[in-house]
Design an enzyme around this catalytic site. Structure first.
Site, short mmCIF file in Angstrom:
data_model
loop_
_atom_site.label_atom_id
_atom_site.label_comp_id
_atom_site.label_asym_id
_atom_site.label_seq_id
_atom_site.Cartn_x
_atom_site.Cartn_y
_atom_site.Cartn_z
N THR A 12 0.91 -1.23 0.15
CA THR A 12 -0.11 -0.16 0.23
C THR A 12 0.76 1.17 0.07
OG1 THR A 12 -0.32 0.09 2.41
CG2 THR A 12 -1.63 -1.23 1.28
N ASP A 13 0.20 2.38 -0.36
CA ASP A 13 1.03 3.78 -0.41
C ASP A 13 0.41 4.56 0.87
OD1 ASP A 13 -1.61 4.66 -0.99
OD2 ASP A 13 -0.85 5.10 -3.11
#
Length: 134
Positions: free
Chosen positions: A20-21
């Site tokens: 994920t970011d």
């Protein structure tokens, strides 16, 4: 992916925190990795490895088109649905869809085109691969 002549391959991908970011959804480029893993699973890692090490044959992406519709998040178990079609002697077109659990539409769609390269990175005809439709 509703064409009844095409075989749909299913591949599961667990979404880890590292995928994920900063916004908490899967970083967009990671979907290309997930789709690559699905294609390797379709062909078979032993077969791809043998082609590479014994014959000098590999595949290269030359075109990809992606649509992002619903971001997957940490903890999701995505189902990657893939079909492949040989188009002529030198091109394979893969259609990928990444589905979140219980979703009404795919999170990400991708149409990806591959060519086969032989020794010295020369274009060569696609070898026989069982899962492909013509």
């Amino acid at each position: 992916m509703n064409d009844s002549n095409k075989k749909t391959h299913l591949f599961s991908v667990q979404i880890y925190y590292e995928d994920t970011d900063h916004s908490g959804v899967v970083y967009h480029a990671n979907y290309l990795k997930f789709f690559e893993r699905a294609r390797e699973d379709i062909i078979g890692i032993k077969k791809i490895s043998s082609m590479w090490h014994q014959q000098g044959i590999g595949f290269a992406v030359y075109k990809a088109s992606m649509g992002f519709h619903d971001g997957a998040v940490f903890g999701d178990l995505l189902e990657i649905k893939t079909t492949g079609e040989k188009q002529g002697d030198y091109r394979i077109v893969f259609s990928h869809e990444a589905w979140r659990p219980d979703a009404a539409k795919p999170a990400v769609t991708c149409t990806l085109e591959l060519v086969c390269l032989g020794p010295n990175k020369k274009l060569m005809p696609i070898p026989d691969l069982d899962f492909l439709t013509n």
